[in-house]
Design a protein around this motif. Sequence first.
Motif, short mmCIF file in Angstrom:
data_model
loop_
_atom_site.label_atom_id
_atom_site.label_comp_id
_atom_site.label_asym_id
_atom_site.label_seq_id
_atom_site.Cartn_x
_atom_site.Cartn_y
_atom_site.Cartn_z
N ASN A 238 0.95 -1.21 0.04
CA ASN A 238 0.47 -0.40 0.45
C ASN A 238 0.91 0.63 0.36
N GLY A 239 0.49 2.66 -0.76
CA GLY A 239 1.22 3.06 -1.34
C GLY A 239 2.37 3.54 -1.92
N ASP A 240 2.52 2.03 -2.33
CA ASP A 240 4.04 2.43 -3.33
C ASP A 240 2.91 2.31 -4.96
N GLU A 241 3.85 2.73 -6.30
CA GLU A 241 2.66 3.44 -6.64
C GLU A 241 3.96 4.00 -8.09
N GLU A 266 7.77 4.86 -9.25
CA GLU A 266 8.24 6.54 -10.48
C GLU A 266 6.99 7.41 -9.58
N VAL A 267 5.51 6.67 -8.86
CA VAL A 267 4.94 8.28 -9.18
C VAL A 267 4.60 8.04 -7.69
N SER A 268 4.73 7.50 -6.54
CA SER A 268 5.03 7.62 -5.35
C SER A 268 6.25 8.15 -4.39
N GLY A 269 7.16 7.93 -5.34
CA GLY A 269 8.70 8.24 -5.46
C GLY A 269 9.43 7.06 -3.73
N THR A 270 8.70 6.18 -3.61
CA THR A 270 9.00 5.91 -2.44
C THR A 270 10.13 4.03 -3.39
#
Length: 277
Positions: A238-241, A266-270
């Motif tokens: 959860n939270g990874d995009e 890339e999107v979540s910056g994680t």
Amino acid sequence: SDDNTTAWVALQENNAFAKINLVSKTIESILPLGYKDYNLTGNEIDASDDDNEKVLKKWPVFGMYQPDGITYAKINGVDYVISANEGDSRDYDGFSEEDRVGDLNLDETVFPVTENYQDDSNLGRLKITNTLGDTDGDGDFDALYSYGSRSFSIWSTNGDLVYDSGNTISQTLLSLTPESFADNRSDDKAAEPESVVVLNISNQRYVLFVGLERANQVMVFDITNPTSPEFLSILSRNGDEAPEGLLVIPRSESPNGKDLLLVSNEVSGTVTIYENE
């Protein structure tokens, strides 16, 4: 390659690999990858984002493999190149090849009007290239070519197809995590296989990780038999995009003595680290 004499470069928009001789510092060859037939059993796709359903069907359309991330692996003494077939169009200020099937002039002998191919709920919304398909030069389209092949593939080092995952990615998403099947991307490149990396476990087992940008997941396959890979699991958090980059750290180089997979999103910056227990 393992002996550092050869490299392969993905030419995504050109649907090809370049084979590079690192000793002579020359391009040995350009390897065209061909096309995938979505009208064959096992290759079915969801071609519309406007049909209010998540269903895979046969369609008279070809997919250009157009790999994004690629990787090399030597398995049982044989060299392979493995690709994540995301697809991409040439869409620039001065030139664009993008069109939708609904806006084209189709050859009615190939695409009968009675089949309503150009309805938005059928093929009308599907993005294709307008640079291919007018095979007889009469101004209408006799064949349709869309971006990417919604799969991963295993190739020989000379560009011969050894294995393609067909619609396994889409089928698995629909079966196990239907909420991650992005129907709003069905007209484009679906789950968008973005990157691939292989974990070599003691030269006995080879595990392939496939990053799915739009599904926010990493699929895991056993490719010890490159002609018949086996699906193992799905990794997600959860939270990874939008997983973009994958990196394997084998246990011999790992700080905790375990095989690691690093995923940059890339999107979540994680960045997420998975370990093989």
